[in-house]
Design a protein around this motif. Sequence first.
Motif, mmCIF file in Angstrom:
data_model
loop_
_atom_site.group_PDB
_atom_site.id
_atom_site.type_symbol
_atom_site.label_atom_id
_atom_site.label_comp_id
_atom_site.label_asym_id
_atom_site.label_seq_id
_atom_site.Cartn_x
_atom_site.Cartn_y
_atom_site.Cartn_z
ATOM 1 N N GLU A 28 0.816 -1.317 0.111
ATOM 2 C CA GLU A 28 0.100 0.021 -0.057
ATOM 3 C C GLU A 28 0.950 1.216 0.234
ATOM 4 O O GLU A 28 0.509 2.214 -0.765
ATOM 5 C CB GLU A 28 -1.095 0.005 1.235
ATOM 6 N N THR A 82 -5.464 -3.401 -3.910
ATOM 7 C CA THR A 82 -6.853 -3.188 -4.504
ATOM 8 C C THR A 82 -7.515 -2.262 -3.811
ATOM 9 O O THR A 82 -8.840 -1.811 -4.368
ATOM 10 C CB THR A 82 -7.453 -4.335 -4.348
ATOM 11 N N ARG A 83 -7.255 -1.491 -2.650
ATOM 12 C CA ARG A 83 -7.844 -0.410 -2.275
ATOM 13 C C ARG A 83 -7.965 0.905 -3.382
ATOM 14 O O ARG A 83 -8.655 1.825 -3.118
ATOM 15 C CB ARG A 83 -7.080 0.210 -0.964
ATOM 16 N N GLU A 84 -6.819 0.907 -4.206
ATOM 17 C CA GLU A 84 -6.857 1.878 -5.243
ATOM 18 C C GLU A 84 -7.993 1.671 -6.125
ATOM 19 O O GLU A 84 -8.251 0.378 -6.186
ATOM 20 C CB GLU A 84 -5.436 1.872 -5.937
ATOM 21 N N HIS A 85 -7.969 2.694 -6.805
ATOM 22 C CA HIS A 85 -9.271 2.499 -8.011
ATOM 23 C C HIS A 85 -8.526 1.595 -8.989
ATOM 24 O O HIS A 85 -7.290 1.861 -9.173
ATOM 25 C CB HIS A 85 -9.680 3.868 -8.240
ATOM 26 N N GLU A 86 -9.447 0.943 -9.749
ATOM 27 C CA GLU A 86 -9.043 0.190 -10.855
ATOM 28 C C GLU A 86 -8.340 1.071 -11.938
ATOM 29 O O GLU A 86 -8.851 2.302 -11.956
ATOM 30 C CB GLU A 86 -10.045 -0.564 -11.455
ATOM 31 N N HIS A 87 -7.142 0.899 -12.277
ATOM 32 C CA HIS A 87 -6.369 1.710 -13.455
ATOM 33 C C HIS A 87 -5.744 0.944 -14.314
ATOM 34 O O HIS A 87 -5.089 -0.222 -14.064
ATOM 35 C CB HIS A 87 -5.447 2.648 -12.422
ATOM 36 N N SER A 100 -0.619 6.125 -13.495
ATOM 37 C CA SER A 100 -2.088 5.292 -13.553
ATOM 38 C C SER A 100 -2.988 6.164 -14.200
ATOM 39 O O SER A 100 -3.198 7.428 -13.952
ATOM 40 C CB SER A 100 -2.488 5.226 -12.222
ATOM 41 N N ASP A 102 -7.221 6.503 -15.585
ATOM 42 C CA ASP A 102 -8.726 6.015 -15.263
ATOM 43 C C ASP A 102 -8.984 4.885 -16.454
ATOM 44 O O ASP A 102 -8.515 5.089 -17.690
ATOM 45 C CB ASP A 102 -9.885 7.054 -15.554
ATOM 46 N N GLY A 123 -7.369 -3.609 -14.703
ATOM 47 C CA GLY A 123 -6.142 -3.534 -13.949
ATOM 48 C C GLY A 123 -4.847 -4.114 -14.038
ATOM 49 O O GLY A 123 -4.052 -3.880 -13.578
#
Length: 144
Positions: A28, A82-87, A100, A102, A123
């Motif tokens: 993280e 996976t706490r991050e937004h998918e990118h 990264s 969107d 991802g």
Amino acid sequence: MSDDLAARLREQGLRLTPQRQLILRAVEELAHATPDEVLAHVRSQVSSVNASTVYRTLEVLEELGLVRHTHLSDRAPTYHSTREHEHVHAVCRRCQAVTSYDPGLVAPVVERLAADGFTVDVGHLAIFGVCGDCARAESAPPPT
């Protein structure tokens, strides 16, 4: 992080260990890191963690859905939380910078493939090229 990790481990009959907590925290904090980078980060806090523990733990964390991996080079996989937004990952071949974006950036490609029944793992997607900084440096006139 610890509560989610603990709950998911318990569901699988596994224990919450200090090493697992440290390794997830390292992923993280580092954002995009290879197992060796995770190991170095963890060892800066606890010297007793070995490489096999990091590799096994990353596999467990991925199975639990807490981390994902992608291939940002021809080296080891790179992990991110996976706490991050998918990118989508854009990787500069010159300076190795990772940016990264969107997933909407590749929406037309994803939709076209979906029309053929193919599901894209956005991802895991990495696009390679040359970043703006490197392109500008390359095209700049030589110093006099």
